[in-house]
Enzyme design. Structure first.
Site, short mmCIF file in Angstrom:
data_model
loop_
_atom_site.label_atom_id
_atom_site.label_comp_id
_atom_site.label_asym_id
_atom_site.label_seq_id
_atom_site.Cartn_x
_atom_site.Cartn_y
_atom_site.Cartn_z
CG ASP A 134 -2.17 0.90 0.91
OD1 ASP A 134 -2.09 1.75 0.01
OD2 ASP A 134 -3.20 0.76 1.60
C1 BGC Z 1 -5.07 3.17 -0.08
C2 BGC Z 1 -5.11 2.17 -1.22
C3 BGC Z 1 -4.87 2.88 -2.52
C4 BGC Z 1 -3.55 3.61 -2.46
C5 BGC Z 1 -3.19 4.35 -3.71
C6 BGC Z 1 -3.85 4.05 -0.14
O1 BGC Z 1 -3.99 5.12 0.74
O2 BGC Z 1 -5.11 2.49 1.15
O3 BGC Z 1 -6.33 1.50 -1.22
O4 BGC Z 1 -4.91 1.97 -3.57
O5 BGC Z 1 -3.61 4.56 -1.41
O6 BGC Z 1 -3.98 5.46 -3.87
#
Ligand code: BGC
Length: 734
Positions: A265
């Site tokens: 993530d």
């Molecule tokens: C989220 C993810 C997301 C990623 C990219 C993170 O803050 O938890 O679900 O895909 O950001 O935007």
């Protein structure tokens, strides 16, 4: 024998063949087997090039290797459609005009369709738009289980039941990946709250992990062949999930045989040694000044050069990245996709229509009869608030979004006088673009209420459209809700509107259960509309006026009050001193309510229709073929006067078990469309897994010989037929 000239011609061919194979290396040969292409390509990469494939070189890209014709990889959110383009190095919008997309309803609405076919169509649609926008990896679907109604991201996920979530995720991924795009199932694992999301350490017993929190991921890997898995922000048993040896190495890769790549993530990586050894293959979004300072960039490269990290470990990561690139045809001819097409918009509308849940309909207030209404009052801020561009990473720049009021206006045309009153207002909006049009001089709360009451009095029927929105603290990533109440004084307002006009239909636009105030008793009709995406307003209007017969079912229990729900009853949310212990264990959602005999406001699987269904002829027996343990047959008849779809739900209850089990668990379902008077016989096959629990002592799934009740019904609490089934031998499966 060859003639001399033929021989010369033959010999002159040899260099030509050799040079053809030089210009066409094996990894570029689309007809060659995937693994051979991967090995060939791996062998051509330098150490530095290999490492460059393992981390971002902007917030959403990974550098290619131009020397070998490897293109840049583009990742994008997310679960509801292709996100707006953001800047290279920050989350601020790139300010482009070519990044509008079709907004699908929020994932929880997809879950409420209980329709894998629809999920597949949604996946295909998002996949197609992803290709049209040049994306290679789409960051969805999110399959974290709804453990508490307060989790800020419940709207992005598929509800509280692992079986339902798994079925829908598998279809979605199959659809999306059929468009030559990699899906990314997220967030692996146990990411069930936003409070302290980057540091919270989740503790739970192995059975809860295996039976509740992992099945949707496992199905995504083993049944859908998902190409990528995103590690979660939180820790699990003391180790961050983006480099968690148990989850990534042992469970995902060794046990489940996952061959694709694990992506972190964004900013979820904390340590090079762990990232190197504990199963991470691609690092994204780390907060560092330069991309080569990422944990899997220079620090990893140096460790490889000095021999701290093994080359086998590196090659495994690189192979996984190459496999996904080649597997999604990045080096071959690839589907081009399309964006914002009428067909895509039709899919968005279908998801929205099928996901709307009719919670209550006393005296058949719904559907509304347009010929009998002269004046319709539409009250509530959510009637005019666009929602798609909110909620953080899952938000979209929708090409358009039909709000509930717009949908209603379109539906009724000039035949009805429609009046609108805001009724309440969300303060502190941090996103001007998501706010509805407001007067220059804001009205006081009293004035807003007075106007709403006047509108309700003046109307023959009222539609109140309220609920939550995507402001922080509502349905929004990065913060949990503080309670389960309706915000902005809506409880009082709805009571007053109902007093002014009892013919008030209450529509909830929200992505998680909210507590319904005292008005709920008096409201004749309540509709759960979720967030409907581009076509949400049209879908809602079509359901309210009966063009579409509602067929959505709740993918999560709606508790009467927060304290009734398991994590809160056990005082186990959001944790203490950095640790959250899932004390409720297996008893998540209806498993808790049913086992503890607590009456919810609305049970899991609930959803009414404008027609009625009769269940009969329940039969089951051993499966004749196909490796199933049993096949359950049931007849369903549409006994009303309208065409409609029913979701037949099958729950299994284990009567004799050596380990404690929830009272009942969903093990099969089928959505079936029936004309008035029509009967269909449905056959629901049950495999070993329908009877099995996870036995931590044996580290295996066990379906124990003995008696089971198989119950079939219209919701978890509306069982229409049941019978006993005997499993004659115990079966143990990994
Ligand atoms: C989220 C993810 C997301 C990623 C990219 C993170 O803050 O938890 O679900 O895909 O950001 O935007």
């Amino acid at each position: 024998m060859f003639s001399r000239s033929a021989l010369c011609a033959f010999l002159s061919l040899i260099p030509a063949l050799a040079s053809a194979s030089e210009t066409q290396p094996l990894y570029k040969d689309s007809s060659a087997p995937l693994e051979r292409r991967v090995e060939d390509l791996l062998g051509r990469l330098t150490l530095e090039e290999k490492v460059s494939l393992l981390h971002g070189d902007s917030l959403f890209t990974v550098a290619g290797v131009p020397r070998l014709g490897l293109p840049v990889r583009w990742l994008s959110d997310g679960p509801h459609g292709v996100r707006e383009e953001i800047s290279k190095n920050s989350f601020s919008p790139a300010g482009r005009t070519d990044d509008f997309a079709t907004a699908m309803p929020a994932a929880i609405a997809l879950a409420a369709t209980w329709n894998p076919e629809v999920a597949q169509k949604e996946g295909e649609t998002i996949g197609s738009e992803a290709r049209a926008r040049g994306k290679d990896i789409m960051l969805g679907p999110g399959v974290n289980i709804l453990r508490s109604p307060l989790c800020g991201r419940n709207f992005e996920y598929l509800g509280e039941d692992p079986f339902l979530a798994a079925q829908l995720a598998v279809s979605y991924i199959r659809g999306e990946q059929s468009m030559d795009v990699a899906s990314c199932v997220k967030h692996f694992a146990a990411n069930n709250q936003e409070t302290q999301r980057s540091s919270i350490d989740v503790e739970m017993d192995e059975r809860a992990l295996r039976e509740i929190y992992l099945p949707a991921f496992r199905a995504a890997v083993q049944d859908a062949g998902v190409w990528t898995v995103m590690g979660a922000y939180n820790k699990f048993r003391g180790e961050h999930c983006c480099h968690n040896d148990y989850l990534l190495n042992k469970v995902l890769k060794e046990e489940w045989g996952f061959k694709g790549l694990v992506v972190s993530d964004w900013n979820g990586v904390h340590d090079t040694a762990q990232a190197a050894r504990n199963g991470l293959d691609l690092e994204m979004g780390t907060s560092r000044r330069a991309y080569d300072e990422y944990f899997l960039a220079k620090p990893y490269l140096e460790g490889l050069q000095s021999g701290v990290y093994s080359r086998e470990g590196l090659d495994d990561k690189v192979r996984r990245n190459l496999r996904v690139m080649i597997g999604t045809k990045m080096l071959d001819e690839r589907k081009a996709g399309a964006i914002n097409t009428a067909a895509h918009q039709a899919v968005a509308r279908r998801v929205a229509e099928e996901g709307i849940v009719l919670l209550k309909n006393v005296g058949d207030v719904l559907p509304l009869d347009a010929t009998r209404i002269k004046t319709l009052a539409v009250i509530g801020e959510n009637a005019t608030r666009p929602q798609a561009h909110g909620g953080q990473s899952s938000e979209l720049k929708a090409l358009y979004e039909v709000t509930p009021l717009q949908g209603l206006l379109r539906r009724v045309g000039r035949s009805i006088n429609v009046i609108h009153a805001l009724g309440y207002e969300a303060p502190n909006s941090d996103k001007l673009s998501t706010r509805p049009q407001k007067p220059d001089e804001p009205l006081t709360a009293e004035e807003l209420t007075a106007r709403a009451i006047a509108a309700a009095r003046a109307a023959d029927a009222v539609i109140f459209v309220g609920g939550l929105n995507h402001e922080l603290g509502n349905d929004c990533e990065s913060r949990d809700r503080k309670d389960m109440k309706l915000p902005y004084g809506q409880d009082e307002l709805i009571s007053k509107v109902l007093e002014a006009n009892p013919r008030t239909v209450v529509v909830m636009v929200a992505g998680t259960p909210v507590e319904f105030g005292p008005w709920h008793e008096k409201a004749p009709a309540v509709v759960q509309a979720w967030y409907g995406g581009s076509e949400g307003g049209n879908a809602l209007a079509r359901v309210l006026f009966g063009d579409v017969n509602p067929s959505g079912k709740l993918p999560c229990t709606f508790p009467a009050k927060l304290e009734d729900s398991p994590a809160h009853a056990m005082n186990a949310f959001p944790g203490n001193e950095g640790v959250v212990r899932y004390e409720e264990g297996l008893l998540v959602g209806y498993r808790w309510f049913d086992t503890k005999k607590i009456v919810p406001m609305y049970p899991f699987g609930h959803g009414l229709s404008y027609t009625t269904f009769k269940y009969s002829g329940l039969k089951f027996g051993p499966s004749p073929a196909g490796g199933h343990m049993a096949v359950v047959d049931v007849e369903v008849t549409n006994t009303g006067t309208r065409e409609g779809a029913e979701v037949v739900q099958l729950y299994v209850r284990d009567l004799e078990s050596s380990l404690p089990r929830p009272v009942q668990e969903l093990k099969a379902f089928r959505k079936v469309m029936l004309k008035p008077g029509e009967t269909q016989t449905l056959s629901l096959p049950l495999g070993v897994e329908a009877f099995a629990f996870y036995d931590p002592a044996r580290k295996a799934w066990v379906a124990e010989a003995g008696k089971f009740v198989i119950a079939v019904g219209s919701s978890s609490r509306d069982i229409r037929a049941e019978g006993e089934f005997q499993l004659s031998e115990t079966i143990v499966r990994k």
